[in-house]
Design a protein around this motif. Structure first.
Motif, mmCIF file in Angstrom:
data_model
loop_
_atom_site.group_PDB
_atom_site.id
_atom_site.type_symbol
_atom_site.label_atom_id
_atom_site.label_comp_id
_atom_site.label_asym_id
_atom_site.label_seq_id
_atom_site.Cartn_x
_atom_site.Cartn_y
_atom_site.Cartn_z
ATOM 1 N N SER A 3 -6.712 75.039 -12.893
ATOM 2 C CA SER A 3 -5.411 74.421 -12.659
ATOM 3 C C SER A 3 -5.324 73.968 -11.211
ATOM 4 C CB SER A 3 -4.290 75.409 -12.979
ATOM 5 O OG SER A 3 -4.379 76.528 -12.126
ATOM 6 N N PRO A 4 -4.534 72.921 -10.925
ATOM 7 C CA PRO A 4 -4.431 72.437 -9.553
ATOM 8 C C PRO A 4 -3.789 73.495 -8.660
ATOM 9 C CG PRO A 4 -2.830 71.342 -10.961
ATOM 10 C CD PRO A 4 -3.699 72.184 -11.849
ATOM 11 N N ALA A 5 -4.242 73.545 -7.423
ATOM 12 C CA ALA A 5 -3.709 74.513 -6.466
ATOM 13 C C ALA A 5 -2.283 74.128 -6.079
ATOM 14 C CB ALA A 5 -4.589 74.560 -5.229
ATOM 15 N N ILE A 6 -1.460 75.133 -5.925
ATOM 16 C CA ILE A 6 -0.095 74.903 -5.460
ATOM 17 C C ILE A 6 -0.134 74.972 -3.943
ATOM 18 C CG2 ILE A 6 2.253 75.800 -5.407
ATOM 19 C CD1 ILE A 6 1.735 76.970 -8.175
ATOM 20 N N SER A 7 0.328 73.913 -3.291
ATOM 21 C CA SER A 7 0.266 73.906 -1.835
ATOM 22 C C SER A 7 1.433 74.701 -1.260
ATOM 23 C CB SER A 7 0.258 72.476 -1.293
ATOM 24 O OG SER A 7 1.523 71.906 -1.398
ATOM 25 N N PHE A 8 1.209 75.197 -0.046
ATOM 26 C CA PHE A 8 2.241 75.977 0.627
ATOM 27 C C PHE A 8 3.390 75.066 1.023
ATOM 28 C CE2 PHE A 8 -0.299 74.205 3.976
ATOM 29 C CZ PHE A 8 0.603 73.925 4.984
ATOM 30 N N GLY A 9 4.534 75.624 1.273
ATOM 31 C CA GLY A 9 5.689 74.853 1.704
ATOM 32 C C GLY A 9 5.726 74.748 3.217
ATOM 33 N N ALA A 10 5.543 73.545 3.742
ATOM 34 C CA ALA A 10 5.601 73.329 5.189
ATOM 35 C C ALA A 10 7.008 73.654 5.681
ATOM 36 C CB ALA A 10 5.242 71.890 5.525
ATOM 37 N N LEU A 11 7.088 74.424 6.751
ATOM 38 C CA LEU A 11 8.387 74.805 7.319
ATOM 39 C C LEU A 11 9.005 73.617 8.044
ATOM 40 C CD1 LEU A 11 7.297 78.216 8.782
ATOM 41 C CD2 LEU A 11 9.145 77.912 7.171
ATOM 42 N N VAL A 12 10.166 73.189 7.573
ATOM 43 C CA VAL A 12 10.892 72.109 8.245
ATOM 44 C C VAL A 12 12.376 72.438 8.261
ATOM 45 C CG1 VAL A 12 9.264 70.268 7.681
ATOM 46 C CG2 VAL A 12 11.125 70.739 6.138
ATOM 47 N N THR A 13 13.056 71.957 9.286
ATOM 48 C CA THR A 13 14.509 72.089 9.316
ATOM 49 C C THR A 13 15.103 70.870 8.622
ATOM 50 O OG1 THR A 13 14.790 70.914 11.417
ATOM 51 C CG2 THR A 13 14.400 73.307 11.537
ATOM 52 N N LEU A 14 16.332 70.987 8.180
ATOM 53 C CA LEU A 14 16.972 69.853 7.527
ATOM 54 C C LEU A 14 17.145 68.693 8.499
ATOM 55 C CD1 LEU A 14 19.686 71.537 5.263
ATOM 56 C CD2 LEU A 14 17.322 70.924 4.724
ATOM 57 N N LYS A 15 17.365 68.994 9.777
ATOM 58 C CA LYS A 15 17.506 67.933 10.788
ATOM 59 C C LYS A 15 16.215 67.143 10.952
ATOM 60 C CE LYS A 15 20.195 70.910 13.500
ATOM 61 N NZ LYS A 15 20.518 71.461 14.798
ATOM 62 N N GLU A 16 15.068 67.809 10.769
ATOM 63 C CA GLU A 16 13.772 67.136 10.897
ATOM 64 C C GLU A 16 13.440 66.289 9.683
ATOM 65 O OE1 GLU A 16 11.355 70.549 13.443
ATOM 66 O OE2 GLU A 16 11.287 70.583 11.255
ATOM 67 N N LEU A 17 14.096 66.522 8.586
ATOM 68 C CA LEU A 17 13.767 65.864 7.325
ATOM 69 C C LEU A 17 14.524 64.541 7.202
ATOM 70 C CD1 LEU A 17 11.949 66.329 4.918
ATOM 71 C CD2 LEU A 17 13.843 67.485 3.786
ATOM 72 N N THR A 18 14.066 63.553 7.960
ATOM 73 C CA THR A 18 14.652 62.218 7.916
ATOM 74 C C THR A 18 13.628 61.258 7.326
ATOM 75 O OG1 THR A 18 13.838 61.626 10.106
ATOM 76 C CG2 THR A 18 16.010 62.695 9.996
ATOM 77 N N SER A 19 14.055 60.046 7.045
ATOM 78 C CA SER A 19 13.146 59.073 6.427
ATOM 79 C C SER A 19 11.965 58.726 7.327
ATOM 80 C CB SER A 19 13.912 57.815 6.032
ATOM 81 O OG SER A 19 14.496 57.228 7.172
ATOM 82 N N THR A 20 12.061 58.995 8.622
ATOM 83 C CA THR A 20 10.961 58.713 9.542
ATOM 84 C C THR A 20 10.038 59.920 9.742
ATOM 85 O OG1 THR A 20 12.337 59.306 11.443
ATOM 86 C CG2 THR A 20 12.294 56.978 10.808
ATOM 87 N N SER A 21 10.385 61.036 9.156
ATOM 88 C CA SER A 21 9.593 62.264 9.290
ATOM 89 C C SER A 21 8.303 62.169 8.484
ATOM 90 C CB SER A 21 10.412 63.458 8.794
ATOM 91 O OG SER A 21 9.599 64.589 8.620
ATOM 92 N N PRO A 22 7.202 62.732 9.009
ATOM 93 C CA PRO A 22 5.959 62.750 8.213
ATOM 94 C C PRO A 22 6.089 63.621 6.960
ATOM 95 C CG PRO A 22 5.698 64.016 10.245
ATOM 96 C CD PRO A 22 7.033 63.339 10.326
ATOM 97 N N HIS A 23 7.090 64.486 6.920
ATOM 98 C CA HIS A 23 7.307 65.344 5.749
ATOM 99 C C HIS A 23 8.117 64.643 4.659
ATOM 100 C CE1 HIS A 23 5.659 68.783 7.812
ATOM 101 N NE2 HIS A 23 6.457 68.545 8.834
ATOM 102 N N PHE A 24 8.755 63.528 4.995
ATOM 103 C CA PHE A 24 9.613 62.817 4.048
ATOM 104 C C PHE A 24 8.750 61.893 3.191
ATOM 105 C CE2 PHE A 24 12.886 59.881 2.545
ATOM 106 C CZ PHE A 24 13.946 60.729 2.308
ATOM 107 N N LYS A 25 8.017 62.506 2.256
ATOM 108 C CA LYS A 25 7.192 61.720 1.347
ATOM 109 C C LYS A 25 7.214 62.360 -0.036
ATOM 110 C CE LYS A 25 3.056 63.906 3.121
ATOM 111 N NZ LYS A 25 1.910 63.785 3.966
#
Length: 124
Positions: A3-25
């Protein structure tokens, strides 16, 4: 077949989670923390807030008794609805009332600095 590996959850704050964030994908595995602002029982959508930033969290696979104004932490995958709006499809959720958010964010900042230093050292 593995089965495919489940990746860990990268720690981000809600303020960092904007459309320009590398995590916003699409499909990004994230860990977020925020105060429960609203919860719709019919849709199982929670809205968490932190420092003015909000995020919708799909909690349909969780067995949690939600309380408005309590602090929750979720791990799940991000699904982009529009360039400015996303929903985290949570696979894990927990109540973290009692957490010292200032200390949590200080430690998160230190962790991010450490990780950046490690990446720079590997590239050198």
């Amino acid at each position: 077949m593995a089965s495919p590996a489940i990746s860990f959850g990268a720690l981000v704050t809600l303020k960092e989670l904007t459309s320009t964030s590398p995590h916003f994908k699409e499909g990004a595995s994230l860990r977020v923390t925020g105060k429960l602002q609203d919860y719709n029982v019919e849709t199982a959508i929670a809205i968490i807030n932190d420092g003015g930033a909000t995020l919708q969290v799909d909690t349909q696979h969780l067995k949690i008794n939600f309380r408005i104004s309590s602090i929750y932490q979720f791990i799940g995958e991000l699904h982009i609805d529009s360039p400015e709006e996303a929903v985290l499809k949570a696979r894990v959720g927990r109540n973290v009332d009692g957490i010292d958010l200032n200390l949590y964010y200080q430690s998160l900042k230190l962790l991010q600095e450490f990780q950046s230093d490690q990446i720079r050292k590997q590239e050198a």
